[in-house]
Design an enzyme around this catalytic site. Structure first.
Site, mmCIF file in Angstrom:
data_model
loop_
_atom_site.group_PDB
_atom_site.id
_atom_site.type_symbol
_atom_site.label_atom_id
_atom_site.label_comp_id
_atom_site.label_asym_id
_atom_site.label_seq_id
_atom_site.Cartn_x
_atom_site.Cartn_y
_atom_site.Cartn_z
ATOM 1 N N CYS A 11 0.892 -1.175 0.084
ATOM 2 C CA CYS A 11 0.013 0.098 -0.038
ATOM 3 C C CYS A 11 0.832 1.238 -0.058
ATOM 4 O O CYS A 11 1.523 1.581 -0.887
ATOM 5 C CB CYS A 11 -0.902 0.025 1.270
ATOM 6 S SG CYS A 11 -2.572 1.097 1.065
ATOM 7 N N GLU A 37 -1.428 -8.881 5.022
ATOM 8 C CA GLU A 37 -1.092 -8.992 6.327
ATOM 9 C C GLU A 37 -2.392 -9.004 6.846
ATOM 10 O O GLU A 37 -2.626 -9.669 8.151
ATOM 11 C CB GLU A 37 -0.190 -7.984 6.807
ATOM 12 C CG GLU A 37 -0.659 -6.559 6.885
ATOM 13 C CD GLU A 37 -0.570 -5.670 5.597
ATOM 14 O OE1 GLU A 37 -0.589 -6.368 4.556
ATOM 15 O OE2 GLU A 37 -0.672 -4.475 5.615
ATOM 16 N N HIS A 81 -3.414 -5.631 0.978
ATOM 17 C CA HIS A 81 -2.948 -5.900 2.392
ATOM 18 C C HIS A 81 -2.854 -7.428 2.656
ATOM 19 O O HIS A 81 -3.745 -7.789 3.653
ATOM 20 C CB HIS A 81 -3.827 -4.920 3.524
ATOM 21 C CG HIS A 81 -3.719 -3.718 3.140
ATOM 22 N ND1 HIS A 81 -2.413 -3.304 3.970
ATOM 23 C CD2 HIS A 81 -4.132 -2.684 2.830
ATOM 24 C CE1 HIS A 81 -2.454 -1.778 3.591
ATOM 25 N NE2 HIS A 81 -3.559 -1.539 2.954
#
Lengths: 79, 224
Positions: free
Chosen positions: B86, B198, B196
């Site tokens: 990002c 994660e 994302h």
């Protein structure tokens, strides 16, 4: 010494913000607007006295930070 | 596998990345402040998501010139792994470590939702556990994710297998050219991506699709 740097999007790079402004102008009834492109203006004050040196320094600033030359052009004006 | 997460003023996904790395590798990453000038001895450096410097000037532009970035560029040049997610992807393009630029989303709005990604290149330490054409879920949250590169750069990326991930067919959320969601550098050791992974590494987050990316990286070191 005062200088003005104008940063604009390169031709062919999509400018959704410019398009939205174009739509806003049309909504206000402004006819005949063919296109709007949004850019940025930086007013820079330098303690240089030599215009040539100031311009060279500003070019360096544009290349390294003020403009992203992948998508933007810049123009320098010594005021 | 040892890793470091760089923290900038305005970073906000640094803890998410740290959690994902800890979950997958069992090891906590080292947190490195943007004003530092040296990196610890690690295998992976992560530039996390967020809004460094309030996205002033251009997203990632100021962070890309932070003191630590010189060390990150040297780290990448030595062939070691750098991941930018990002805002981290925006920094990598601004720093010239990846080509192209990330512009305002085509629809002008901040987009925060889940998307489907298609894995394009499996030939990198980041994507080795994926199969070509794999479609997987991944959250996105960005305002400036509209990837742009000129025709030459784009052809080079496409022809040399450097597009890592695309938004799945007809689901492009931001106007990215060729539906690009993530790209690799020439050496395959730097990956930048807008989504994302994660934020999808355990069931509590609603799924584990993002784990594979971190497992790929960890596996690359286990295999070495």
């Amino acid at each position: 010494m005062k200088a003005r740097v104008t940063v604009t999007l390169k031709t062919g790079v999509l400018d959704p913000q410019g398009k939205a402004i174009e739509g806003g102008l049309a909504a206000l009834g402004f006819a005949g607007v063919d296109s709007v492109r949004q850019g940025k203006v930086f007013d820079v004050e330098l303690n240089a006295t030599d215009a040539g040196a100031a311009r060279a320094s500003l070019e360096d600033m544009c290349e390294k930070l003020l403009a992203n030359t992948v998508i933007e052009n810049y123009a320098i004006e010594i005021l | 596998m040892k890793s470091a997460v760089i923290v900038f003023p305005g970073s906000n996904r640094d803890h998410d990345i740290a959690h994902a790395l800890k979950t997958v590798t069992g090891q906590d990453p080292v947190s490195v402040w943007h004003a530092d000038t040296a990196l610890p001895d690690v295998d992976l450096v992560v530039l996390p998501g967020g809004f460094s410097y309030g996205d002033y000037l251009r997203s990632g532009a100021i962070a890309a010139r932070a003191p630590i970035m010189r060390a990150v560029a040297e780290f990448a040049a030595s062939g070691r792994l750098v991941l930018g997610v990002c805002n981290g992807f925006q920094m990598l393009t601004e720093a010239g470590l990846l080509p192209g630029a990330l512009m305002r989303n085509k629809g002008l709005t901040f987009v925060c939702r889940e998307v489907l990604l298609e894995t394009v290149s499996t030939d990198s330490p980041f994507t080795r556990n994926f199969a070509k054409g794999d479609v997987w879920r991944c959250p996105i949250a960005h305002h400036d994710g509209n990837y742009f590169a000129n025709a030459d750069t784009l052809a080079r990326l496409e022809d040399t297998g450097r597009v890592a991930f695309r938004y799945a067919r007809d689901t492009n959320p931001n106007g990215s050219i060729n539906d690009i969601a993530g790209i690799l550098n020439e050496g395959g050791n730097v990956l930048g991506m807008m989504p994302h992974p994660e934020n999808l590494v355990e069931r509590l987050q609603g799924g584990t699709d993002g784990r594979r990316l971190f497992e790929s990286i960890a596996g690359a070191f286990a295999a070495a």
